[in-house]
Write a protein that holds these residues in place. Structure first.
Motif, mmCIF file in Angstrom:
data_model
loop_
_atom_site.group_PDB
_atom_site.id
_atom_site.type_symbol
_atom_site.label_atom_id
_atom_site.label_comp_id
_atom_site.label_asym_id
_atom_site.label_seq_id
_atom_site.Cartn_x
_atom_site.Cartn_y
_atom_site.Cartn_z
ATOM 1 N N ILE A 193 -0.616 -3.371 -12.656
ATOM 2 C CA ILE A 193 0.691 -3.737 -13.183
ATOM 3 C C ILE A 193 1.479 -2.452 -13.390
ATOM 4 O O ILE A 193 1.063 -1.573 -14.138
ATOM 5 N N ALA A 194 2.615 -2.333 -12.723
ATOM 6 C CA ALA A 194 3.445 -1.145 -12.847
ATOM 7 C C ALA A 194 4.406 -1.262 -14.027
ATOM 8 O O ALA A 194 4.687 -0.281 -14.707
ATOM 9 N N HIS A 195 4.893 -2.486 -14.279
ATOM 10 C CA HIS A 195 5.910 -2.673 -15.305
ATOM 11 C C HIS A 195 6.023 -4.152 -15.623
ATOM 12 O O HIS A 195 5.743 -4.995 -14.777
ATOM 13 N N ARG A 196 6.429 -4.460 -16.837
ATOM 14 C CA ARG A 196 6.717 -5.837 -17.232
ATOM 15 C C ARG A 196 8.176 -5.933 -17.654
ATOM 16 O O ARG A 196 8.747 -4.967 -18.138
ATOM 17 N N GLY A 197 8.744 -7.112 -17.507
ATOM 18 C CA GLY A 197 10.110 -7.337 -17.969
ATOM 19 C C GLY A 197 10.218 -7.095 -19.465
ATOM 20 O O GLY A 197 9.221 -7.134 -20.184
ATOM 21 N N ILE A 198 11.439 -6.893 -19.940
ATOM 22 C CA ILE A 198 11.616 -6.533 -21.339
ATOM 23 C C ILE A 198 11.911 -7.721 -22.250
ATOM 24 O O ILE A 198 11.894 -7.578 -23.460
ATOM 25 N N PHE A 199 12.164 -8.868 -21.685
ATOM 26 C CA PHE A 199 12.488 -10.023 -22.515
ATOM 27 C C PHE A 199 11.223 -10.663 -23.054
ATOM 28 O O PHE A 199 10.112 -10.297 -22.671
ATOM 29 N N GLY A 200 11.346 -11.635 -23.939
ATOM 30 C CA GLY A 200 10.218 -12.257 -24.627
ATOM 31 C C GLY A 200 9.105 -12.762 -23.733
ATOM 32 O O GLY A 200 7.943 -12.741 -24.106
ATOM 33 N N GLY A 241 -1.287 -1.617 -2.871
ATOM 34 C CA GLY A 241 -1.176 -0.624 -1.814
ATOM 35 C C GLY A 241 -0.029 0.322 -2.138
ATOM 36 O O GLY A 241 0.071 0.822 -3.241
ATOM 37 N N ARG A 242 0.859 0.526 -1.183
ATOM 38 C CA ARG A 242 2.025 1.400 -1.396
ATOM 39 C C ARG A 242 3.275 0.607 -1.754
ATOM 40 O O ARG A 242 4.365 1.151 -1.819
ATOM 41 N N MET A 243 3.116 -0.693 -1.993
ATOM 42 C CA MET A 243 4.249 -1.558 -2.312
ATOM 43 C C MET A 243 4.299 -1.870 -3.797
ATOM 44 O O MET A 243 3.275 -1.861 -4.476
ATOM 45 N N THR A 244 5.481 -2.188 -4.268
ATOM 46 C CA THR A 244 5.662 -2.771 -5.593
ATOM 47 C C THR A 244 6.329 -4.113 -5.382
ATOM 48 O O THR A 244 7.378 -4.200 -4.733
ATOM 49 N N VAL A 245 5.700 -5.157 -5.905
ATOM 50 C CA VAL A 245 6.162 -6.521 -5.695
ATOM 51 C C VAL A 245 6.462 -7.145 -7.057
ATOM 52 O O VAL A 245 5.673 -6.996 -7.988
ATOM 53 N N ALA A 246 7.582 -7.834 -7.181
ATOM 54 C CA ALA A 246 7.914 -8.541 -8.418
ATOM 55 C C ALA A 246 7.349 -9.950 -8.353
ATOM 56 O O ALA A 246 7.563 -10.679 -7.388
ATOM 57 N N LEU A 247 6.596 -10.298 -9.401
ATOM 58 C CA LEU A 247 6.001 -11.630 -9.500
ATOM 59 C C LEU A 247 6.466 -12.305 -10.780
ATOM 60 O O LEU A 247 6.625 -11.642 -11.802
ATOM 61 N N ARG A 248 6.620 -13.599 -10.725
ATOM 62 C CA ARG A 248 6.850 -14.352 -11.944
ATOM 63 C C ARG A 248 5.510 -14.493 -12.661
ATOM 64 O O ARG A 248 4.453 -14.508 -12.047
ATOM 65 N N ARG A 249 5.578 -14.608 -13.953
ATOM 66 C CA ARG A 249 4.355 -14.713 -14.759
ATOM 67 C C ARG A 249 3.532 -15.947 -14.375
ATOM 68 O O ARG A 249 2.308 -15.899 -14.376
ATOM 69 N N VAL A 250 4.184 -17.029 -14.027
ATOM 70 C CA VAL A 250 3.472 -18.247 -13.631
ATOM 71 C C VAL A 250 2.614 -17.995 -12.385
ATOM 72 O O VAL A 250 1.528 -18.543 -12.245
#
Length: 79
Positions: free
Chosen positions: A43-50, A60-69
């Motif tokens: 995990i590189a980062h999490r959103g800042i909201f609740g 790998g060399r990518m960063t992918v945004a995933l929804r928590r679900v």
């Protein structure tokens, strides 16, 4: 543990993905990005909201945004 519970910066390997709980198109997109059993992730980062949504996943060399679900459907083991 599931991916949504993995601490930021902790390396892990995907053990299993519960594909049936995901919408078919979303499951195909995740597989195309390399998110499947055996892949090493962190995990590189999490959103800042609740809800801490979205989750920035390093794979790998990518960063992918995933929804928590989606992250809840991915079982990981720490490395």
């Amino acid at each position: 543990m599931t991916l949504d519970l993995l601490p930021v910066g902790q390396a892990a390997r995907i053990v299993a993905v519960d594909w049936p709980v995901l919408v078919a198109e979303e499951a195909l997109r995740l597989q195309a990005l390399g998110i499947d059993s055996g892949a090493k992730v962190s995990i590189a980062h999490r959103g800042i909201f609740g809800t801490f949504d979205p989750i920035a996943l390093s794979i790998g060399r990518m960063t992918v945004a995933l929804r928590r679900v989606h992250a809840r459907a991915i079982e990981v083991e720490t490395l």
